[in-house]
Design an enzyme around this catalytic site. Sequence first.
Site, PDB file in Angstrom:
ATOM      1  N   GLY A  25      38.957   2.920  -9.707  1.00 52.94           N
ATOM      2  CA  GLY A  25      38.927   2.204 -10.965  1.00 52.94           C
ATOM      3  C   GLY A  25      38.469   3.036 -12.141  1.00 52.94           C
ATOM      4  O   GLY A  25      38.795   2.740 -13.287  1.00 52.94           O
ATOM      5  N   MET A  26      37.707   4.098 -11.879  1.00 52.39           N
ATOM      6  CA  MET A  26      37.152   4.905 -12.958  1.00 52.39           C
ATOM      7  C   MET A  26      37.826   6.264 -13.109  1.00 52.39           C
ATOM      8  O   MET A  26      37.812   6.835 -14.190  1.00 52.39           O
ATOM      9  CB  MET A  26      35.654   5.130 -12.733  1.00 52.39           C
ATOM     10  N   ALA A  27      38.377   6.801 -12.014  1.00 54.60           N
ATOM     11  CA  ALA A  27      38.853   8.178 -12.058  1.00 54.60           C
ATOM     12  C   ALA A  27      39.877   8.454 -10.971  1.00 54.60           C
ATOM     13  O   ALA A  27      39.979   7.718  -9.995  1.00 54.60           O
ATOM     14  CB  ALA A  27      37.671   9.128 -11.893  1.00 54.60           C
ATOM     15  N   ASP A 138      25.514   3.758  -5.477  1.00 55.56           N
ATOM     16  CA  ASP A 138      26.778   3.335  -4.874  1.00 55.56           C
ATOM     17  C   ASP A 138      26.954   3.986  -3.494  1.00 55.56           C
ATOM     18  O   ASP A 138      28.026   4.502  -3.169  1.00 55.56           O
ATOM     19  CB  ASP A 138      27.959   3.681  -5.786  1.00 55.56           C
TER      20      ASP A 138
END
Length: 195
Positions: A25-27, A138
């Site tokens: 989702g981020m990278a 995480d």
Amino acid sequence: MTDEFQPGQVIGGRYRVLGKLGGGGMANVYLAEDATLGRRVAIKMLHRRFVEDPKFVERFRREAKAAAGLNHPNIVGVYDWGQADDRNYIVMEYVEGETLKELIRREGRLGGRRAVEIALELLTGVGAAHARGVVHRDIKSQNILIDGEGRAKVTDFGIAQAGDPGMTEVGSILGTAQYLAPEQARGEPVDERSD
């Protein structure tokens, strides 16, 4: 413009993309060849949509710097960071192997001895990060790499809290829902115990 880099493209004037390793989702993460040092590296490139969020970019830069300061055999090394195509990236050690999640899916339930070995290596790596003031936030099987020699390495410090808890907005929730500590899920401050 696309968020994808193609094989042969050069990032930062020295990293030639060999292929895509994965994405989230981020990278996206790419396998690349470092032309200067002649080694393979993994490059985590933030998605374009985060370019316009100055707080996110600043947190990414601080946390990349903090992760680069972690030198431990059970933590994936961070070598460099920069900006290409108006997006930030982190250059990391390329670990040839698989995630702990992939290992468990392939082999099934791990034996007690092997599970304890992996847990101890994970705790050693996370403990080294905590000693430097870095809280991962995480920890999950997808963020543990098992190299070709069977050694566990913690990776993806992308949402880590590095020394300054003020970089995370009060009430914001970062992490993977299935793995959140209760205080993290409530948007409260986290510390080493949350990992």
